[in-house]
Design an enzyme around this catalytic site. Structure first.
Site, PDB file in Angstrom:
ATOM      1  N   LYS A  28       3.070   2.837  29.454  1.00 24.70           N
ATOM      2  CA  LYS A  28       1.886   3.550  28.955  1.00 24.70           C
ATOM      3  C   LYS A  28       0.641   3.235  29.787  1.00 24.70           C
ATOM      4  CE  LYS A  28       1.210   0.276  25.056  1.00 24.70           C
ATOM      5  NZ  LYS A  28       2.436  -0.544  25.300  1.00 24.70           N
ATOM      6  N   SER A  29       0.495   1.998  30.262  1.00 16.91           N
ATOM      7  CA  SER A  29      -0.655   1.661  31.113  1.00 16.91           C
ATOM      8  C   SER A  29      -0.570   2.385  32.450  1.00 16.91           C
ATOM      9  CB  SER A  29      -0.728   0.147  31.346  1.00 16.91           C
ATOM     10  OG  SER A  29      -0.955  -0.546  30.142  1.00 16.91           O
ATOM     11  N   TYR A  62     -36.962   3.586  75.063  1.00 12.50           N
ATOM     12  CA  TYR A  62     -35.610   3.758  75.605  1.00 12.50           C
ATOM     13  C   TYR A  62     -35.238   5.239  75.684  1.00 12.50           C
ATOM     14  CZ  TYR A  62     -30.500   3.713  75.758  1.00 12.50           C
ATOM     15  OH  TYR A  62     -29.190   3.951  76.094  1.00 12.50           O
ATOM     16  N   GLU A  98     -35.279   8.174  80.906  1.00  7.85           N
ATOM     17  CA  GLU A  98     -34.916   9.154  81.939  1.00  7.85           C
ATOM     18  C   GLU A  98     -34.447  10.456  81.292  1.00  7.85           C
ATOM     19  OE1 GLU A  98     -31.933   7.133  84.183  1.00  7.85           O
ATOM     20  OE2 GLU A  98     -33.382   6.208  85.542  1.00  7.85           O
ATOM     21  N   HIS A 133     -25.773  13.372  76.986  1.00  9.57           N
ATOM     22  CA  HIS A 133     -25.920  12.623  75.740  1.00  9.57           C
ATOM     23  C   HIS A 133     -27.250  13.012  75.104  1.00  9.57           C
ATOM     24  CE1 HIS A 133     -22.460  10.562  76.938  1.00  9.57           C
ATOM     25  NE2 HIS A 133     -22.728   9.350  76.494  1.00  9.57           N
TER      26      HIS A 133
END
Length: 355
Positions: free
Chosen positions: A235-236, A100, A104, A60
């Site tokens: 039309k809309s 943090y 490690e 990670h």
């Protein structure tokens, strides 16, 4: 890959950014340098990347980024590196986050100078007058830099300046809206062309190409479109299917105006109730509007057309003075619908079997 829905709702804004890249074997130094380049516009001050072995054996990568100006992004994949997608968080306690990260590590890389977070905006009262109390400007600068949302921003102001919060809340709400604007969702047409197929007259197709589908050239102005005809003709639906637009019905609400829209639609609003009609019809740029519940603001940074939709009983042209009509005709393509005309083709029914 993140869904488009989650990406539309993502927003990050902070000077301190905590990134976690799961299952990422990349070299921390390479990742550090790539992130540093990514955030150049916000003036990076410090970054640390550390690689650690997870319980499942995968590698990670954790990173803490500090910038002079808040990193402001709405793309959840902005920090993707070589196909690896991180979890992006605001580091509210940079001291704890850094501790943090360094717990490690198998490999670490740093660049710049770490900026520790002050324990309190107001200083430590136990030290008496030996520590200078920060000024109001300094406290506000800290709040602006470290708040991560509109709610947190207002809460921090309420805590630090309770009297100002109680007496000047509207001004703080205004600045909160500027700092944390509402995220514009990706446009999805509410009326996509489908079955039954939408259609329009050939003359309107000629209007569409230069005014909707071609980008605006600097120094040129678009032309608006006026359609008048009976109700329930589609039309809309047709007008709303063309792309991203500002849509107004019943009244024009400038508070929700979207600068990214390609065009505007004024639907079924009487001529006398349409403010700034000249600016809209004339596709003008940079004009000032006055939202009902907000401050005056300048809108429409580039020329964009307006499609005006009206029924016969509220034909705009019948309400105009000769001078207004002259302006209208000079800036607008006028289309009067024919009897029985529709903006969609009727669905094709399956053949019936003879009995």
């Amino acid at each position: 890959m993140a869904s488009s829905s989650s990406n539309r709702q993502f927003s990050h804004r902070n000077v301190n950014t905590f990134l976690t890249y799961p299952h990422c074997p990349e070299n921390p130094e390479i990742v550090c340098q790539m992130i540093w380049e990514l955030v150049g516009r916000w003036t990076p001050k410090y970054i640390i990347c550390a690689q650690e072995a997870h319980k499942d054996g995968d590698m990670h990568l954790h990173a803490l980024l500090q910038t002079e100006k808040p990193v402001r992004i709405t793309d959840s994949r902005f920090f993707d590196i070589e196909g690896f997608h991180p979890n992006i968080q605001s580091a509210k306690s940079v001291n704890k986050v850094r501790d943090y990260i360094l717990k490690e590590p198998l490999a670490v890389f740093e660049r710049g100078t770490f900026i520790p977070r002050k324990s309190s905006f107001q200083g430590n009262p136990s030290k008496g007058n030996s520590e200078k109390k920060p000024s109001k400007d300094e406290i506000m600068r800290e709040i602006i830099s470290h708040s991560t949302s509109k709610l947190e921003y207002l809460s921090m102001i309420r805590k630090e300046f309770p009297y100002d919060w109680a007496t000047k809340l509207q001004y703080f709400e205004y600045s909160a809206n500027k700092l944390f604007p509402e995220i514009q969702e990706e446009f999805i047409s509410p009326h996509p062309p489908s079955s039954p197929d939408l259609l329009c007259n050939e003359s309107i197709k000629d209007w569409l190409q230069p005014n909707i589908f071609q980008p605006t050239d600097e120094g040129t102005r678009k032309q608006s479109l006026y359609i008048v005809g009976p109700t329930r003709t589609g039309k809309s639906t047709w007008a709303r299917s063309l792309g991203l637009h500002n849509y107004w019905q019943n009244n024009v609400d400038w508070s929700s105006y979207n600068e990214d829209a390609i065009y505007n639609i004024v639907d079924d609003i009487p001529f006398k109730f349409c403010p700034c009609w000249k600016q809209l019809v004339g596709c003008q740029k940079e004009f000032v509007v006055n939202p009902k519940y907000g401050k005056k603001k300048k809108v429409q940074m580039k020329s964009k057309p307006t499609i005006i939709l009206a029924n016969w009983d509220e034909d705009w042209m019948n309400e105009m003075t000769p001078g207004q009509l002259e302006y209208f005709e000079a800036n607008c393509m006028i289309y009067k619908m024919s009897p029985g005309e529709k903006w969609y083709s009727p669905p094709v029914l399956p053949p019936t079997e003879e009995v």
